[in-house]
Design an enzyme around this catalytic site. Structure first.
Site, PDB file in Angstrom:
ATOM      1  N   ARG A 211      82.823  34.618  49.567  1.00 42.32           N
ATOM      2  CA  ARG A 211      82.536  36.051  49.722  1.00 42.32           C
ATOM      3  C   ARG A 211      82.677  36.457  51.182  1.00 42.32           C
ATOM      4  NH1 ARG A 211      82.799  34.983  45.311  1.00 42.32           N
ATOM      5  NH2 ARG A 211      81.534  35.521  43.497  1.00 42.32           N
TER       6      ARG A 211
ATOM      7  N   ARG B  20      75.542  25.707  46.059  1.00 38.34           N
ATOM      8  CA  ARG B  20      76.863  26.346  46.058  1.00 38.34           C
ATOM      9  C   ARG B  20      77.382  26.697  47.461  1.00 38.34           C
ATOM     10  NH1 ARG B  20      79.836  30.479  42.839  1.00 38.34           N
ATOM     11  NH2 ARG B  20      80.251  32.294  44.120  1.00 38.34           N
TER      12      ARG B  20
ATOM     13  N   SER C 242      85.479  25.424  39.735  1.00 33.52           N
ATOM     14  CA  SER C 242      85.134  25.175  38.332  1.00 33.52           C
ATOM     15  C   SER C 242      83.964  26.099  37.989  1.00 33.52           C
ATOM     16  CB  SER C 242      84.743  23.707  38.121  1.00 33.52           C
ATOM     17  OG  SER C 242      83.503  23.414  38.731  1.00 33.52           O
ATOM     18  N   TYR C 243      83.660  26.375  36.723  1.00 33.13           N
ATOM     19  CA  TYR C 243      84.380  25.939  35.553  1.00 33.13           C
ATOM     20  C   TYR C 243      84.641  27.165  34.685  1.00 33.13           C
ATOM     21  CZ  TYR C 243      79.680  26.519  33.597  1.00 33.13           C
ATOM     22  OH  TYR C 243      78.457  27.049  33.261  1.00 33.13           O
TER      23      TYR C 243
ATOM     24  N   GLU D  59      90.120  27.858  37.978  1.00 33.11           N
ATOM     25  CA  GLU D  59      88.792  27.409  37.519  1.00 33.11           C
ATOM     26  C   GLU D  59      89.058  26.303  36.516  1.00 33.11           C
ATOM     27  OE1 GLU D  59      85.701  28.431  38.230  1.00 33.11           O
ATOM     28  OE2 GLU D  59      86.005  30.298  39.326  1.00 33.11           O
TER      29      GLU D  59
ATOM     30  N   ALA E  98      80.013  23.964  46.766  1.00 37.70           N
ATOM     31  CA  ALA E  98      79.569  22.578  46.872  1.00 37.70           C
ATOM     32  C   ALA E  98      79.443  21.855  45.524  1.00 37.70           C
ATOM     33  CB  ALA E  98      78.236  22.557  47.605  1.00 37.70           C
TER      34      ALA E  98
END
Ligand code: 0X9
Ligand code: ZN
Length: 413
Positions: A225, A207, A278-279, A352, A152
């Site tokens: 995951r 997240r 990211s990042y 990323e 997120a």
């Protein structure tokens, strides 16, 4: 009119309110320190175990300062970047909400009705759609599937994928021979819309998704995951409060199910999957579940990543690291890229993007967007040419070999 003015005043007033973190700095603590200092709050727990904390300006912290004023940085996410070149759509001058992204996609659809179409891949816990944007000028082209927003808080991801959408539409509509026109692009801007909205309204560092966990006050699963291949083997947690909670069973989450289903349905025609995060300025291939383990076509994937690295570096001078997820970052199973590979999408990546925080700056948007888009074109072109020459990036090779075998049997008898 009066109502409109009142609304305007309210909006301006809300924007002018100080952020709760105004004047707070983000610090990286030394690796040995796991305790959050008194006046501070945990900001981010990095995959290398290092803890970042946000502290008021008066706090003395032994560590490295990462962001001097995180409140100001967060406010700036909605302030237009005045240095944005005129040639770039103002959409890319600041970070955009879920609704703004949807409205921009609808605008592209209106402007390019023969190129753009959308469909719904699934619905989330809070009833939002996971939307697929499809761009193609004819049928039967090789599919390229890019997804972003699975985590997120990684707001630069959807912005960079939107930048790519804008770039391919401009290229395809202005030149019939544009490279982008050789592909059927499948783009999911927000793979985790509930989490994305939560990161805008409530917790900027959110997240996971927003599905409530039975018997726990902690909400959400880390979708990256939860994919159903080698699920739960490494880099994930069974603790429902963890940011890398793997979910109750493999492939339990609405977002994961939607992406898995789509991957399975296109795998025969899909030459490349890439999940945008990211990042860390890294462009990585499978595998993510284990370091030092490589797919049989890794040489071809590495050639494609090298082409991407060169092309992206030529845009703004930033060289992305390349290699497998597990070698470059750390081992984590149940990721989207490993799953895509497991269902026959033989070129599968995670990128990323650039930045020094999940809270990137608006100046990062055109930089990240342009290097991502150019890198992506180099990636898929390298893969396509490799497949045409019968190279190891192909998942068509076995199919072609079987077909040839059958034809030969017929000719012989
Ligand atoms: O840990 C992740 O899910 C990704 N990094 S992030 O900082 N965006 O959270 C990397 C995922 C790489 N892919 C796999 N491990 N399969
Ligand atoms: Zn991520």
């Amino acid at each position: 009119m009066k109502g409109l003015l009142l609304l305007l005043g309210l909006v301006l007033g809300v924007c002018a309110l100080p952020q709760p973190l105004d004047g707070w700095a983000v610090w990286e603590l030394p690796k040995s320190v796991k305790e959050v200092p008194g006046a501070c709050r945990e900001w981010e727990r990095r995959r290398d175990g290092i803890v970042l904390v946000a502290c008021p300006s008066h706090a003395t912290v032994a560590g490295r300062m990462v962001i001097a004023d995180v409140g100001a940085r967060m406010r700036a996410e909605r302030e237009p970047n005045r240095l944005l070149p005129r040639a770039i759509d103002p959409f890319f001058s600041m970070f955009r909400t879920l609704d703004e992204i949807a409205a921009q996609v609808a605008l592209y659809q209106r402007n390019f009705p023969s190129l753009v179409s959308t469909s719904v891949l699934g619905t989330t816990a809070e009833g939002r759609n996971i939307t697929l944007v499809r761009v193609a000028k004819s049928t039967g082209l090789p599919i390229v599937f890019f997804s972003s927003g699975l985590h997120a808080r990684e707001w630069i991801g959807p912005m960079s994928l939107m930048y790519h959408l804008d770039a391919i539409l401009s290229a395809m509509s202005s030149s019939p021979s544009a490279t982008a026109g050789r592909y059927e692009w499948h783009l999911v801007m927000n793979a985790n819309p509930d989490g994305f909205v939560h990161s805008w309204t409530t917790d900027r560092m959110w997240r996971k998704n927003r599905w409530p966990n039975n018997g726990s006050g902690c909400v959400g699963t880390d979708n990256n995951r939860n994919f159903a291949w080698r699920w739960g083997e490494s880099g994930s947690s069974t603790n429902r409060c963890s940011d890398v909670y793997q979910g109750s069973v493999a492939g339990s989450e609405a977002e994961t199910i939607a992406l898995q289903q789509h991957m399975r349905s296109i795998s025969g025609r899909c030459i490349c999957f890439c999940d945008v995060h990211s990042y860390a300025s890294s462009w990585m291939s499978v595998f993510g579940y284990k370091a030092g383990v490589y797919p049989s076509n890794y040489a071809a994937l590495l050639r494609a990543m090298q082409a991407t690295q060169r092309a992206a570096a030529a845009v703004n001078g930033l060289t992305y690291r390349i290699g497998t997820d597990a070698d470059v970052l750390s081992e984590a199973s149940g990721g989207s890229d490993d799953f895509a590979f497991s269902v026959g999408i033989n070129a599968s990546f995670t990128v990323e993007l650039r930045g020094d925080s999940f809270v990137a700056t608006t100046a990062d948007i055109p930089l990240s967007g342009s290097e991502f888009s150019v890198g992506a074109i180099a990636l898929v072109e390298t893969l396509r040419l490799e497949i045409l020459s019968g190279g190891a990036a192909s998942n068509m090779v076995p199919i072609m070999a079987i077909t040839l075998g059958i034809v030969l049997v017929f000719i012989t008898f």
